[in-house]
Design a protein around this motif. Sequence first.
Motif, mmCIF file in Angstrom:
data_model
loop_
_atom_site.group_PDB
_atom_site.id
_atom_site.type_symbol
_atom_site.label_atom_id
_atom_site.label_comp_id
_atom_site.label_asym_id
_atom_site.label_seq_id
_atom_site.Cartn_x
_atom_site.Cartn_y
_atom_site.Cartn_z
ATOM 1 N N LEU A 62 0.833 -1.206 0.000
ATOM 2 C CA LEU A 62 0.000 0.000 0.000
ATOM 3 C C LEU A 62 0.868 1.257 0.000
ATOM 4 N N LEU A 63 1.827 1.312 0.901
ATOM 5 C CA LEU A 63 2.678 2.496 1.006
ATOM 6 C C LEU A 63 3.582 2.661 -0.216
ATOM 7 N N ARG A 79 1.559 -2.785 -8.538
ATOM 8 C CA ARG A 79 0.188 -2.518 -9.001
ATOM 9 C C ARG A 79 -0.682 -3.769 -8.881
ATOM 10 N N ILE A 80 -0.159 -4.891 -9.343
ATOM 11 C CA ILE A 80 -0.916 -6.152 -9.276
ATOM 12 C C ILE A 80 -1.198 -6.517 -7.821
ATOM 13 N N LEU A 81 -0.177 -6.405 -6.973
ATOM 14 C CA LEU A 81 -0.368 -6.719 -5.554
ATOM 15 C C LEU A 81 -1.341 -5.752 -4.893
ATOM 16 N N ALA A 82 -1.341 -4.495 -5.301
ATOM 17 C CA ALA A 82 -2.282 -3.525 -4.734
ATOM 18 C C ALA A 82 -3.724 -3.944 -5.034
ATOM 19 N N PHE A 83 -3.986 -4.364 -6.263
ATOM 20 C CA PHE A 83 -5.332 -4.827 -6.598
ATOM 21 C C PHE A 83 -5.661 -6.141 -5.884
ATOM 22 N N THR A 122 -6.022 3.613 -3.757
ATOM 23 C CA THR A 122 -4.602 3.551 -4.072
ATOM 24 C C THR A 122 -4.351 2.646 -5.271
ATOM 25 N N ALA A 123 -5.020 1.489 -5.316
ATOM 26 C CA ALA A 123 -4.837 0.566 -6.444
ATOM 27 C C ALA A 123 -5.261 1.220 -7.747
ATOM 28 N N PHE A 124 -6.412 1.873 -7.772
ATOM 29 C CA PHE A 124 -6.845 2.548 -8.986
ATOM 30 C C PHE A 124 -5.957 3.740 -9.318
ATOM 31 N N GLY A 125 -5.332 4.315 -8.312
ATOM 32 C CA GLY A 125 -4.403 5.414 -8.550
ATOM 33 C C GLY A 125 -3.128 4.985 -9.225
#
Length: 131
Positions: A62-63, A79-83, A122-125
């Motif tokens: 996340l950070l 990015r993949i891990l954020a989603f 954050t993921a979409f960002g």
Amino acid sequence: MIIATIIGAIAFLPSIALNIALALGAPLGAYAMNARYKVIPPEVRKAFIVPTTMQFVALFVLLSAGHVLPEIIPFMVTRILAFFFALYLTFYTATVLFSTAHKERTVMGSFAVVTSICYWITAFGTLPVGS
């Protein structure tokens, strides 16, 4: 996006702290596992190692995705891990909100909702803006 990242990280800390406290034997069972135990039995405490480690990884992702921490892993992986973690936390939030334990549902559910929303923001960002 950075504000959502920081809010999400702060809202995620009570969940991490709860898992650590439960693994160490704190009498906070009313906030986890449908309040099955007041104090988690020693043989069950070992089961908190993997989720706690996963939560630290999720917090780092996340950070990192929110550009608060430096990018140590490639951004596409971040990015993949954020989603992935946003989706995982959405399902986790659903399980907490349907808990039969009132304290788990109200206290931890509130943190889970905020954290889940912040992970999605954050993921979409991380997605590229139209060319």
